[in-house]
Design a protein around this motif. Structure first.
Motif, PDB file in Angstrom:
ATOM      1  N   ARG A  75      18.578  18.769  66.905  1.00  0.00           N
ATOM      2  CA  ARG A  75      19.322  19.906  67.458  1.00  0.00           C
ATOM      3  C   ARG A  75      20.350  19.456  68.488  1.00  0.00           C
ATOM      4  NH1 ARG A  75      16.405  25.505  69.383  1.00  0.00           N
ATOM      5  NH2 ARG A  75      18.258  26.622  70.049  1.00  0.00           N
ATOM      6  N   ARG A  80      21.898  21.935  64.997  1.00  0.00           N
ATOM      7  CA  ARG A  80      21.103  22.611  63.977  1.00  0.00           C
ATOM      8  C   ARG A  80      19.614  22.346  64.173  1.00  0.00           C
ATOM      9  NH1 ARG A  80      24.161  21.183  58.277  1.00  0.00           N
ATOM     10  NH2 ARG A  80      26.223  22.062  58.767  1.00  0.00           N
ATOM     11  N   ASP A 141      18.484  27.938  61.352  1.00  0.00           N
ATOM     12  CA  ASP A 141      19.916  27.869  61.062  1.00  0.00           C
ATOM     13  C   ASP A 141      20.368  29.029  60.198  1.00  0.00           C
ATOM     14  OD1 ASP A 141      20.153  25.458  62.436  1.00  0.00           O
ATOM     15  OD2 ASP A 141      19.707  24.274  60.654  1.00  0.00           O
ATOM     16  N   VAL A 331      25.202  28.020  55.893  1.00  0.00           N
ATOM     17  CA  VAL A 331      25.154  27.138  57.062  1.00  0.00           C
ATOM     18  C   VAL A 331      26.244  26.083  56.988  1.00  0.00           C
ATOM     19  CG1 VAL A 331      23.768  25.420  58.293  1.00  0.00           C
ATOM     20  CG2 VAL A 331      22.681  27.494  57.411  1.00  0.00           C
TER      21      VAL A 331
END
Length: 353
Positions: A75, A80, A141, A331
């Motif tokens: 992350r 993400r 996400d 995404v």
């Protein structure tokens, strides 16, 4: 536990495994594959500039050595979580529809950097609560969810925030977001047609909850087709196809007693179909003689329950696979047109043993 393999002459990791007590890292995979650490990282994150062969090699080694990425680190590096959340009601039919959906979404995510989490919520809970939590905590996400309403608040909320999602069902804004749907209007019309071909004229529909979009489509299709064929259509008003079997059975028993002309029943779920059969047989009616029952299902078993049942399949496996791909695309390519799919049943897809 980390491992070391003796690389083959052409590079890669084909030699014998040597185990150590260290936790596998990106460096471990890099050493085994002969690739640079940044390349390994990008391959695991499905970067578009990394070749398919390289991604396959890296993921194979990662699986073999038991590498688990540090989600917090991912992350921080990418922004993400590599998580897609499936938000489902605990009251859905786990034995038929929901179980197949979870399995198919999970399967479609295999070989990608994404993992599935299932976020259940109680039926009486505000539908927005799990959505807000997942978005505000950035726990995923992308989201996948069902029980779609025409002007669904969840869809409006996510579109306003530009948060990736895909729906199992359509809204009035479906041209603007990813979805997969089953054409319930077509299902209802085919069901009425099949009943009419058997001489049935007075029909009962046990539909999904009326605030959901697919229920409205099913009811509209059934009523329109019945009227076109000179028949009548009674829609259950105190139970739905999501209700438990006991109240459905009681409702159908009362309906048959109050309106003995009913000679066809259309059911939006296997539970409703089996409860209806129990009610009609309890009333001394005979399947395929006095009355016919039509239902849809995701896992084939209704014709094993009663071989005279009329059944149309809903391909929930295809739905789950499509929704997984649609969520991943949302995404990765937020500015690309959303993926959209519609399964349209045909008369040929009806089965009866």
């Amino acid at each position: 536990m980390a491992v070391r393999k003796t690389p083959s002459a052409g590079g890669g990791a084909d030699g014998p495994i040597v185990r150590t007590d260290r936790k596998p890292t990106l460096r471990t995979i890099a050493d085994l594959s002969g690739l640079a650490v940044p390349t390994v990282s990008r391959a695991l994150n499905d970067a578009p500039d990394i070749g398919a062969g390289t991604k396959q090699l890296v993921r194979r080694i990662a699986d073999e050595i038991g590498y688990i990425p540090n989600r917090a680190g991912v992350r921080l590096r990418t922004g993400r979580t590599n998580v897609i959340a499936l938000v489902l009601s605990t009251e859905q039919e786990i034995m038929n529809h929901t179980a197949r959906l979870i399995t198919s979404i999970s399967g479609a995510l295999q070989g990608s950097p994404f993992h599935l989490i299932v976020s259940p919520f109680l039926g009486e809970q505000d539908l927005m609560k799990p959505i807000r939590y997942l978005v505000e905590t950035r726990s995923a996400d992308a989201l996948i969810f069902n029980m779609i309403e025409p002007e669904d608040r969840r869809v409006a909320y996510l579109m306003e925030r530009g948060f990736p999602f895909a729906t199992h069902g359509r809204t009035i804004w479906s041209d603007r977001h990813a979805y997969w749907d089953f054409d319930n209007d077509a299902f209802a019309r085919i069901a009425v047609t099949r009943l009419a071909e058997r001489g049935r004229r007075h029909m009962l529909l046990i539909a999904p909850p009326q605030h959901q979009n697919y229920a409205k489509l099913m009811v509209a299709g059934a009523r329109a087709e019945a009227a076109a064929r000179g028949g009548t259509m009674l829609v259950a008003d105190t139970v739905t196809s999501d209700s438990e079997s006991a109240p459905i059975r009681a409702f159908v028993a009362r309906a048959l007693a109050e309106e003995p002309r009913i000679d066809g029943i259309i059911c939006g779920s296997p539970t409703a179909a089996m409860a209806s059969v129990a009610a009609l047989e309890g009333a001394g009616r005979r399947m395929a003689h006095d009355i016919d029952v039509v239902a849809k299902e995701a896992i084939p078993f209704l014709t094993l329950f009663r071989d005279s049942m009329l059944v149309i399949d809903e391909d929930v496996r295809a739905a789950g696979e499509f929704l997984a791909r649609a969520a991943m695309k949302a995404v990765r390519e937020p500015d690309a047109p959303p993926m959209q799919g519609l399964e349209i049943p045909t008369g040929e897809s009806f089965t009866s043993a």
